[in-house]
Design a protein around this motif. Structure first.
Motif, PDB file in Angstrom:
ATOM      1  N   PHE A   1       0.818  -1.211   0.000  1.00 42.07           N
ATOM      2  CA  PHE A   1       0.000   0.000   0.000  1.00 42.07           C
ATOM      3  C   PHE A   1       0.854   1.264   0.000  1.00 42.07           C
ATOM      4  CE2 PHE A   1      -3.244  -3.099   1.279  1.00 42.07           C
ATOM      5  CZ  PHE A   1      -4.141  -2.846   0.258  1.00 42.07           C
ATOM      6  N   ALA A   2       2.030   1.234   0.610  1.00 33.69           N
ATOM      7  CA  ALA A   2       2.944   2.378   0.526  1.00 33.69           C
ATOM      8  C   ALA A   2       3.379   2.584  -0.921  1.00 33.69           C
ATOM      9  CB  ALA A   2       4.161   2.149   1.418  1.00 33.69           C
ATOM     10  N   ARG A   3       3.668   1.488  -1.612  1.00 34.08           N
ATOM     11  CA  ARG A   3       4.047   1.592  -3.023  1.00 34.08           C
ATOM     12  C   ARG A   3       2.907   2.170  -3.851  1.00 34.08           C
ATOM     13  NH1 ARG A   3       6.472   3.519  -6.339  1.00 34.08           N
ATOM     14  NH2 ARG A   3       6.752   2.579  -8.361  1.00 34.08           N
ATOM     15  N   ARG A   4       1.685   1.722  -3.582  1.00 31.96           N
ATOM     16  CA  ARG A   4       0.519   2.244  -4.297  1.00 31.96           C
ATOM     17  C   ARG A   4       0.312   3.734  -4.062  1.00 31.96           C
ATOM     18  NH1 ARG A   4      -4.176  -2.412  -3.769  1.00 31.96           N
ATOM     19  NH2 ARG A   4      -3.099  -3.982  -5.038  1.00 31.96           N
ATOM     20  N   LEU A   5       0.806   4.228  -2.932  1.00 32.27           N
ATOM     21  CA  LEU A   5       0.723   5.659  -2.636  1.00 32.27           C
ATOM     22  C   LEU A   5       1.879   6.433  -3.262  1.00 32.27           C
ATOM     23  CD1 LEU A   5      -0.421   5.517   1.100  1.00 32.27           C
ATOM     24  CD2 LEU A   5      -1.767   6.310  -0.868  1.00 32.27           C
ATOM     25  N   GLY A   6       2.745   5.746  -3.975  1.00 28.76           N
ATOM     26  CA  GLY A   6       3.826   6.405  -4.677  1.00 28.76           C
ATOM     27  C   GLY A   6       5.167   6.411  -3.979  1.00 28.76           C
ATOM     28  N   LEU A   7       5.262   5.759  -2.828  1.00 27.24           N
ATOM     29  CA  LEU A   7       6.534   5.693  -2.116  1.00 27.24           C
ATOM     30  C   LEU A   7       7.374   4.536  -2.642  1.00 27.24           C
ATOM     31  CD1 LEU A   7       5.114   6.177   1.483  1.00 27.24           C
ATOM     32  CD2 LEU A   7       6.211   7.899   0.055  1.00 27.24           C
ATOM     33  N   ASP A   8       8.684   4.648  -2.500  1.00 27.05           N
ATOM     34  CA  ASP A   8       9.546   3.497  -2.764  1.00 27.05           C
ATOM     35  C   ASP A   8       9.365   2.549  -1.592  1.00 27.05           C
ATOM     36  OD1 ASP A   8      10.613   4.482  -5.128  1.00 27.05           O
ATOM     37  OD2 ASP A   8      12.231   5.525  -4.080  1.00 27.05           O
ATOM     38  N   ALA A   9       9.156   1.264  -1.891  1.00 31.02           N
ATOM     39  CA  ALA A   9       8.886   0.308  -0.822  1.00 31.02           C
ATOM     40  C   ALA A   9       9.624  -0.996  -1.078  1.00 31.02           C
ATOM     41  CB  ALA A   9       7.386   0.045  -0.709  1.00 31.02           C
ATOM     42  N   ALA A  10       9.990  -1.648   0.016  1.00 27.40           N
ATOM     43  CA  ALA A  10      10.641  -2.948  -0.051  1.00 27.40           C
ATOM     44  C   ALA A  10      10.044  -3.837   1.023  1.00 27.40           C
ATOM     45  CB  ALA A  10      12.145  -2.813   0.145  1.00 27.40           C
ATOM     46  N   TYR A  11      10.143  -5.136   0.811  1.00 27.43           N
ATOM     47  CA  TYR A  11       9.738  -6.124   1.817  1.00 27.43           C
ATOM     48  C   TYR A  11      10.955  -6.969   2.145  1.00 27.43           C
ATOM     49  CZ  TYR A  11       7.987 -10.306   3.971  1.00 27.43           C
ATOM     50  OH  TYR A  11       7.810 -11.355   4.830  1.00 27.43           O
ATOM     51  N   LEU A  12      11.193  -7.192   3.418  1.00 26.90           N
ATOM     52  CA  LEU A  12      12.295  -8.016   3.878  1.00 26.90           C
ATOM     53  C   LEU A  12      11.734  -9.097   4.788  1.00 26.90           C
ATOM     54  CD1 LEU A  12      15.331  -8.526   3.989  1.00 26.90           C
ATOM     55  CD2 LEU A  12      15.441  -6.946   5.929  1.00 26.90           C
ATOM     56  N   GLY A  13      11.865 -10.335   4.365  1.00 26.43           N
ATOM     57  CA  GLY A  13      11.354 -11.443   5.151  1.00 26.43           C
ATOM     58  C   GLY A  13      11.787 -12.759   4.533  1.00 26.43           C
ATOM     59  N   VAL A  14      11.161 -13.828   4.988  1.00 25.14           N
ATOM     60  CA  VAL A  14      11.484 -15.173   4.525  1.00 25.14           C
ATOM     61  C   VAL A  14      10.271 -15.761   3.829  1.00 25.14           C
ATOM     62  CG1 VAL A  14      12.194 -17.488   5.212  1.00 25.14           C
ATOM     63  CG2 VAL A  14      13.100 -15.494   6.437  1.00 25.14           C
ATOM     64  N   PHE A  15      10.453 -16.162   2.572  1.00 25.45           N
ATOM     65  CA  PHE A  15       9.406 -16.836   1.820  1.00 25.45           C
ATOM     66  C   PHE A  15       9.637 -18.344   1.895  1.00 25.45           C
ATOM     67  CE2 PHE A  15       9.750 -12.727  -0.428  1.00 25.45           C
ATOM     68  CZ  PHE A  15       8.437 -12.300  -0.347  1.00 25.45           C
ATOM     69  N   GLY A  16       8.546 -19.100   1.962  1.00 27.37           N
ATOM     70  CA  GLY A  16       8.651 -20.542   1.878  1.00 27.37           C
ATOM     71  C   GLY A  16       9.024 -20.958   0.461  1.00 27.37           C
ATOM     72  N   ASP A  17       9.608 -22.155   0.325  1.00 21.80           N
ATOM     73  CA  ASP A  17       9.993 -22.628  -1.003  1.00 21.80           C
ATOM     74  C   ASP A  17       8.888 -23.423  -1.693  1.00 21.80           C
ATOM     75  OD1 ASP A  17      10.080 -24.987   0.475  1.00 21.80           O
ATOM     76  OD2 ASP A  17      12.074 -25.569  -0.239  1.00 21.80           O
ATOM     77  N   ASP A  18       7.688 -23.372  -1.155  1.00 22.50           N
ATOM     78  CA  ASP A  18       6.553 -24.067  -1.755  1.00 22.50           C
ATOM     79  C   ASP A  18       5.872 -23.176  -2.799  1.00 22.50           C
ATOM     80  OD1 ASP A  18       5.548 -22.220   0.064  1.00 22.50           O
ATOM     81  OD2 ASP A  18       4.059 -23.565   0.908  1.00 22.50           O
ATOM     82  N   ASP A  19       4.855 -23.710  -3.454  1.00 24.35           N
ATOM     83  CA  ASP A  19       4.137 -22.951  -4.489  1.00 24.35           C
ATOM     84  C   ASP A  19       3.508 -21.678  -3.931  1.00 24.35           C
ATOM     85  OD1 ASP A  19       4.803 -24.798  -6.431  1.00 24.35           O
ATOM     86  OD2 ASP A  19       2.851 -25.798  -6.400  1.00 24.35           O
ATOM     87  N   LEU A  20       3.010 -21.728  -2.702  1.00 25.03           N
ATOM     88  CA  LEU A  20       2.393 -20.539  -2.115  1.00 25.03           C
ATOM     89  C   LEU A  20       3.426 -19.461  -1.818  1.00 25.03           C
ATOM     90  CD1 LEU A  20      -0.278 -22.124   0.260  1.00 25.03           C
ATOM     91  CD2 LEU A  20      -0.639 -21.001  -1.945  1.00 25.03           C
ATOM     92  N   GLY A  21       4.624 -19.852  -1.418  1.00 21.30           N
ATOM     93  CA  GLY A  21       5.693 -18.884  -1.205  1.00 21.30           C
ATOM     94  C   GLY A  21       6.052 -18.171  -2.503  1.00 21.30           C
ATOM     95  N   THR A  22       6.110 -18.944  -3.584  1.00 18.89           N
ATOM     96  CA  THR A  22       6.372 -18.361  -4.901  1.00 18.89           C
ATOM     97  C   THR A  22       5.244 -17.424  -5.297  1.00 18.89           C
ATOM     98  OG1 THR A  22       7.635 -20.298  -5.566  1.00 18.89           O
ATOM     99  CG2 THR A  22       6.777 -18.900  -7.336  1.00 18.89           C
ATOM    100  N   PHE A  23       4.005 -17.830  -5.022  1.00 18.71           N
ATOM    101  CA  PHE A  23       2.826 -17.005  -5.313  1.00 18.71           C
ATOM    102  C   PHE A  23       2.911 -15.649  -4.599  1.00 18.71           C
ATOM    103  CE2 PHE A  23      -1.580 -16.151  -3.564  1.00 18.71           C
ATOM    104  CZ  PHE A  23      -2.069 -15.513  -4.697  1.00 18.71           C
ATOM    105  N   VAL A  24       3.235 -15.659  -3.297  1.00 19.29           N
ATOM    106  CA  VAL A  24       3.309 -14.410  -2.530  1.00 19.29           C
ATOM    107  C   VAL A  24       4.458 -13.544  -3.033  1.00 19.29           C
ATOM    108  CG1 VAL A  24       3.656 -13.385  -0.245  1.00 19.29           C
ATOM    109  CG2 VAL A  24       2.237 -15.428  -0.480  1.00 19.29           C
TER     110      VAL A  24
END
Length: 109
Positions: A32-55
């Motif tokens: 939502f910050a990106r949608r408001l025009g700000l530069d945005a990043a996400y830092l976290g851990v994604f799972g290696d399953d299909d849902l992790g790839t989806f997210v």
């Protein structure tokens, strides 16, 4: 970068609608910050399953930088929701789940 979402990611699964949305508080803030025009990043851990790839794919498609996040072996968290009678009430359970064949694009308003 103006905003960094740091922490959780999950899949919000609406069983009554047959649809999955990428989510998690940190992901949502970054998107939502990106949608408001700000530069945005996400830092976290994604799972290696299909849902992790989806997210991960959905977040990146919104223009949120994810290149410093990591992918680790494991299942992605799933929050299962069911809206009852269209009155705004819902029930929710959380837990790991296997990949869902029917996924949608990111469309939360």
């Amino acid at each position: 970068m103006n905003v960094l979402g740091f922490g959780d990611n999950t899949v919000d699964r609406f069983v009554d609608r047959g649809i999955d949305y990428p989510g998690g508080n940190c992901v949502n803030v970054a998107v939502f910050a990106r949608r408001l025009g700000l530069d945005a990043a996400y830092l976290g851990v994604f799972g290696d399953d299909d849902l992790g790839t989806f997210v991960r794919t959905a977040v990146a498609a919104q223009g949120v930088a994810v290149e410093h996040s990591v992918v680790r072996h494991g299942e992605t968290s799933v929050s299962t929701l069911c809206v009852r009678d269209g009155d705004g009430s819902s029930s929710a359970t959380t837990g790991a789940a296997s990949a869902l064949a029917n996924r949608s694009r990111w469309t939360p308003a």
